[in-house]
Design a protein around this motif. Structure first.
Motif, PDB file in Angstrom:
ATOM      1  N   ALA A 199       0.834  -1.202   0.000  1.00  0.00           N
ATOM      2  CA  ALA A 199       0.000   0.000   0.000  1.00  0.00           C
ATOM      3  C   ALA A 199       0.872   1.256   0.000  1.00  0.00           C
ATOM      4  O   ALA A 199       0.569   2.238  -0.703  1.00  0.00           O
ATOM      5  CB  ALA A 199      -0.930  -0.005   1.217  1.00  0.00           C
ATOM      6  N   GLY A 200       1.966   1.230   0.759  1.00  0.00           N
ATOM      7  CA  GLY A 200       2.888   2.369   0.773  1.00  0.00           C
ATOM      8  C   GLY A 200       3.523   2.606  -0.582  1.00  0.00           C
ATOM      9  O   GLY A 200       3.703   3.748  -1.017  1.00  0.00           O
ATOM     10  N   LEU A 201       3.850   1.513  -1.286  1.00  0.00           N
ATOM     11  CA  LEU A 201       4.427   1.622  -2.621  1.00  0.00           C
ATOM     12  C   LEU A 201       3.440   2.261  -3.593  1.00  0.00           C
ATOM     13  O   LEU A 201       3.800   3.167  -4.368  1.00  0.00           O
ATOM     14  CB  LEU A 201       4.834   0.243  -3.116  1.00  0.00           C
ATOM     15  CG  LEU A 201       5.365   0.165  -4.552  1.00  0.00           C
ATOM     16  CD1 LEU A 201       6.701   0.877  -4.666  1.00  0.00           C
ATOM     17  CD2 LEU A 201       5.497  -1.296  -4.993  1.00  0.00           C
ATOM     18  N   LEU A 202       2.190   1.794  -3.558  1.00  0.00           N
ATOM     19  CA  LEU A 202       1.184   2.353  -4.458  1.00  0.00           C
ATOM     20  C   LEU A 202       0.939   3.835  -4.164  1.00  0.00           C
ATOM     21  O   LEU A 202       0.716   4.634  -5.079  1.00  0.00           O
ATOM     22  CB  LEU A 202      -0.132   1.572  -4.332  1.00  0.00           C
ATOM     23  CG  LEU A 202      -0.109   0.119  -4.812  1.00  0.00           C
ATOM     24  CD1 LEU A 202      -1.471  -0.538  -4.577  1.00  0.00           C
ATOM     25  CD2 LEU A 202       0.270   0.022  -6.278  1.00  0.00           C
ATOM     26  N   SER A 203       0.991   4.191  -2.899  1.00  0.00           N
ATOM     27  CA  SER A 203       0.759   5.591  -2.523  1.00  0.00           C
ATOM     28  C   SER A 203       1.921   6.483  -2.942  1.00  0.00           C
ATOM     29  O   SER A 203       1.724   7.564  -3.519  1.00  0.00           O
ATOM     30  CB  SER A 203       0.547   5.704  -1.013  1.00  0.00           C
ATOM     31  OG  SER A 203      -0.594   4.990  -0.604  1.00  0.00           O
ATOM     32  N   SER A 204       3.138   6.056  -2.650  1.00  0.00           N
ATOM     33  CA  SER A 204       4.299   6.919  -2.878  1.00  0.00           C
ATOM     34  C   SER A 204       4.732   6.965  -4.340  1.00  0.00           C
ATOM     35  O   SER A 204       5.103   8.020  -4.852  1.00  0.00           O
ATOM     36  CB  SER A 204       5.471   6.447  -2.008  1.00  0.00           C
ATOM     37  OG  SER A 204       5.841   5.118  -2.348  1.00  0.00           O
ATOM     38  N   ARG A 205       4.663   5.831  -5.033  1.00  0.00           N
ATOM     39  CA  ARG A 205       5.178   5.790  -6.400  1.00  0.00           C
ATOM     40  C   ARG A 205       4.110   6.099  -7.444  1.00  0.00           C
ATOM     41  O   ARG A 205       4.413   6.686  -8.487  1.00  0.00           O
ATOM     42  CB  ARG A 205       5.782   4.414  -6.686  1.00  0.00           C
ATOM     43  CG  ARG A 205       6.451   4.306  -8.051  1.00  0.00           C
ATOM     44  CD  ARG A 205       7.111   2.971  -8.258  1.00  0.00           C
ATOM     45  NE  ARG A 205       8.204   2.729  -7.306  1.00  0.00           N
ATOM     46  CZ  ARG A 205       8.932   1.622  -7.285  1.00  0.00           C
ATOM     47  NH1 ARG A 205       8.671   0.634  -8.133  1.00  0.00           N
ATOM     48  NH2 ARG A 205       9.894   1.473  -6.384  1.00  0.00           N
ATOM     49  N   TYR A 206       2.851   5.727  -7.159  1.00  0.00           N
ATOM     50  CA  TYR A 206       1.818   5.856  -8.183  1.00  0.00           C
ATOM     51  C   TYR A 206       0.648   6.732  -7.753  1.00  0.00           C
ATOM     52  O   TYR A 206      -0.389   6.754  -8.414  1.00  0.00           O
ATOM     53  CB  TYR A 206       1.315   4.462  -8.581  1.00  0.00           C
ATOM     54  CG  TYR A 206       2.418   3.595  -9.130  1.00  0.00           C
ATOM     55  CD1 TYR A 206       2.984   3.854 -10.377  1.00  0.00           C
ATOM     56  CD2 TYR A 206       2.916   2.534  -8.389  1.00  0.00           C
ATOM     57  CE1 TYR A 206       4.014   3.070 -10.870  1.00  0.00           C
ATOM     58  CE2 TYR A 206       3.940   1.738  -8.876  1.00  0.00           C
ATOM     59  CZ  TYR A 206       4.477   2.016 -10.118  1.00  0.00           C
ATOM     60  OH  TYR A 206       5.493   1.238 -10.599  1.00  0.00           O
ATOM     61  N   ASP A 207       0.821   7.447  -6.645  1.00  0.00           N
ATOM     62  CA  ASP A 207      -0.162   8.454  -6.218  1.00  0.00           C
ATOM     63  C   ASP A 207      -1.551   7.881  -5.941  1.00  0.00           C
ATOM     64  O   ASP A 207      -2.565   8.545  -6.186  1.00  0.00           O
ATOM     65  CB  ASP A 207      -0.278   9.577  -7.257  1.00  0.00           C
ATOM     66  CG  ASP A 207       1.038  10.313  -7.462  1.00  0.00           C
ATOM     67  OD1 ASP A 207       1.743  10.541  -6.449  1.00  0.00           O
ATOM     68  OD2 ASP A 207       1.352  10.654  -8.605  1.00  0.00           O
ATOM     69  N   PHE A 208      -1.602   6.665  -5.424  1.00  0.00           N
ATOM     70  CA  PHE A 208      -2.887   6.123  -4.985  1.00  0.00           C
ATOM     71  C   PHE A 208      -3.296   6.813  -3.687  1.00  0.00           C
ATOM     72  O   PHE A 208      -2.476   7.018  -2.800  1.00  0.00           O
ATOM     73  CB  PHE A 208      -2.787   4.609  -4.751  1.00  0.00           C
ATOM     74  CG  PHE A 208      -2.978   3.781  -5.986  1.00  0.00           C
ATOM     75  CD1 PHE A 208      -4.088   2.961  -6.114  1.00  0.00           C
ATOM     76  CD2 PHE A 208      -2.063   3.821  -7.026  1.00  0.00           C
ATOM     77  CE1 PHE A 208      -4.265   2.187  -7.240  1.00  0.00           C
ATOM     78  CE2 PHE A 208      -2.232   3.058  -8.166  1.00  0.00           C
ATOM     79  CZ  PHE A 208      -3.340   2.230  -8.275  1.00  0.00           C
ATOM     80  N   GLU A 209      -4.565   7.164  -3.590  1.00  0.00           N
ATOM     81  CA  GLU A 209      -5.098   7.773  -2.383  1.00  0.00           C
ATOM     82  C   GLU A 209      -5.817   6.721  -1.552  1.00  0.00           C
ATOM     83  O   GLU A 209      -6.158   5.646  -2.041  1.00  0.00           O
ATOM     84  CB  GLU A 209      -6.066   8.905  -2.750  1.00  0.00           C
ATOM     85  CG  GLU A 209      -5.422  10.013  -3.552  1.00  0.00           C
ATOM     86  CD  GLU A 209      -6.433  11.081  -3.949  1.00  0.00           C
ATOM     87  OE1 GLU A 209      -7.645  10.826  -3.775  1.00  0.00           O
ATOM     88  OE2 GLU A 209      -6.005  12.137  -4.429  1.00  0.00           O
ATOM     89  N   SER A 210      -6.071   7.043  -0.305  1.00  0.00           N
ATOM     90  CA  SER A 210      -6.793   6.123   0.576  1.00  0.00           C
ATOM     91  C   SER A 210      -8.296   6.322   0.426  1.00  0.00           C
ATOM     92  O   SER A 210      -8.786   7.453   0.380  1.00  0.00           O
ATOM     93  CB  SER A 210      -6.392   6.346   2.038  1.00  0.00           C
ATOM     94  OG  SER A 210      -5.046   6.013   2.242  1.00  0.00           O
TER      95      SER A 210
END
Length: 317
Positions: free
Chosen positions: A169-180
């Protein structure tokens, strides 16, 4: 009987549109049971509507777990792992399903374990290069973690240990700008794609075909006996399924829509069915409703609530 179903123009918004942004969902309202042992496949084959023998490392299946009268105790997503099977199901039905499945274990070499605390379920909407994105309903990818494709637009469930899920989840948030995203939004997305999850209020109320499990590939009519199979097969071969699943929408009410609330013909006040599940997101209330299909659907449907709230069919599932 299904040809009697018709699509209705939605009075409140565009029909069945689900615009997805890139989001991750730590809460999906789902729990996980692991079924372990040499007789695990045999046990599940004798209890679930899908054909367990058709599952593989690349293909999961939705299924119904029925009582002896063919009524669905819970819908399940069945995933085969190298050493066991995972059953993904609504958290509200976890204890019920564990208790009832254990009644059938007897002397079989099978252990049923609640793994919700040990294996987390991450919901994902949108695409990222890091996901080994399987295609097709309930297809499974294994890189970097076990990931199941849900019906409709790019949506996935990813399974892993708490540390693995946090890292991913951290990877998706930091690298690909996924929001919660939040639980209400995830449930809203499930409803918009007609995934027939429901809570204990609707347990043992509907046969699998009424929930569209057959149209999602979750019923085998050739695999042999399982609990409730006689009723399910008879309804299929004799064409006696009198209700079906629809996606609907209504204006959010002050008291909220209750799962199990009756849906009435607004003119005759006759009961046409009930609300299976609903969720409000962005001030839109989407619901799955199980309705009579024998004589077609009336155009003026209302909820049997204090406000006689109008409800519009968006589409069949």
């Amino acid at each position: 009987m299904l040809e009697d179903r018709t699509n209705h123009t939605n009075a409140f918004s565009e029909p069945n549109a689900l615009a997805l942004s890139k989001k991750i969902f730590a809460s999906t309202g789902l729990s996980l049971i692991e079924v372990i042992g040499q007789d695990a496949a045999k046990l599940l084959q004798g209890q679930l509507t899908c054909n367990i023998n058709d599952l593989s490392a690349s293909q999961a299946s939705i299924a119904g777990f029925c009582n002896a009268k063919g009524r669905v105790i819970s819908t399940l997503l069945v995933v085969k792992s190298p050493a066991s099977f995972y059953l993904i199901l609504p958290a509200d039905l976890l204890d019920t399903v564990l208790k009832k499945l254990r009644m059938y274990v007897l002397r079989a070499d099978v252990t049923l374990q609640d793994q919700t605390g040990n294996m987390h379920i991450l919901g994902i909407s949108g695409f990222a290069p890091e996901i080994d994105a399987p295609t097709g309903n309930f297809a499974v990818g294994q890189i970097p973690l076990t990931t199941i494709k849900l019906p409709g637009a790019p949506r996935y469930l990813t399974l892993g240990t708490p540390d693995q899920i946090d890292e991913f989840a951290g990877l998706l948030s930091s690298r690909y700008d996924f929001e919660s995203g939040c639980l209400d939004e995830w449930r809203y997305q499930d409803i918009c794609t007609a995934l027939p999850w429901f809570d204990i209020n609707q347990s043992e109320q509907h046969i699998p075909q009424m929930l569209g499990i057959d149209q999602l590939g979750g019923i085998s009519f050739s695999k042999g006996c399982y609990t409730g199979q006689e009723i399910v097969a008879r309804s299929h071969y004799l064409g006696k399924v009198k209700r079906a699943l629809f996606i609907a929408e209504c204006q959010p009410s002050a008291s909220g829509v209750v799962n199990g609330c009756k849906v009435l013909d607004g003119i005759s006040q006759q009961s046409m069915g009930c609300v299976l599940a609903n969720s409000v997101w962005s001030e839109i209330n989407r619901a799955l409703v199980v309705l009579q299909i024998v004589d077609g659907l009336p155009k003026n449907l209302i909820l049997d609530d204090d406000y006689r709230t109008p409800i519009a069919i968006i589409s069949d599932q």
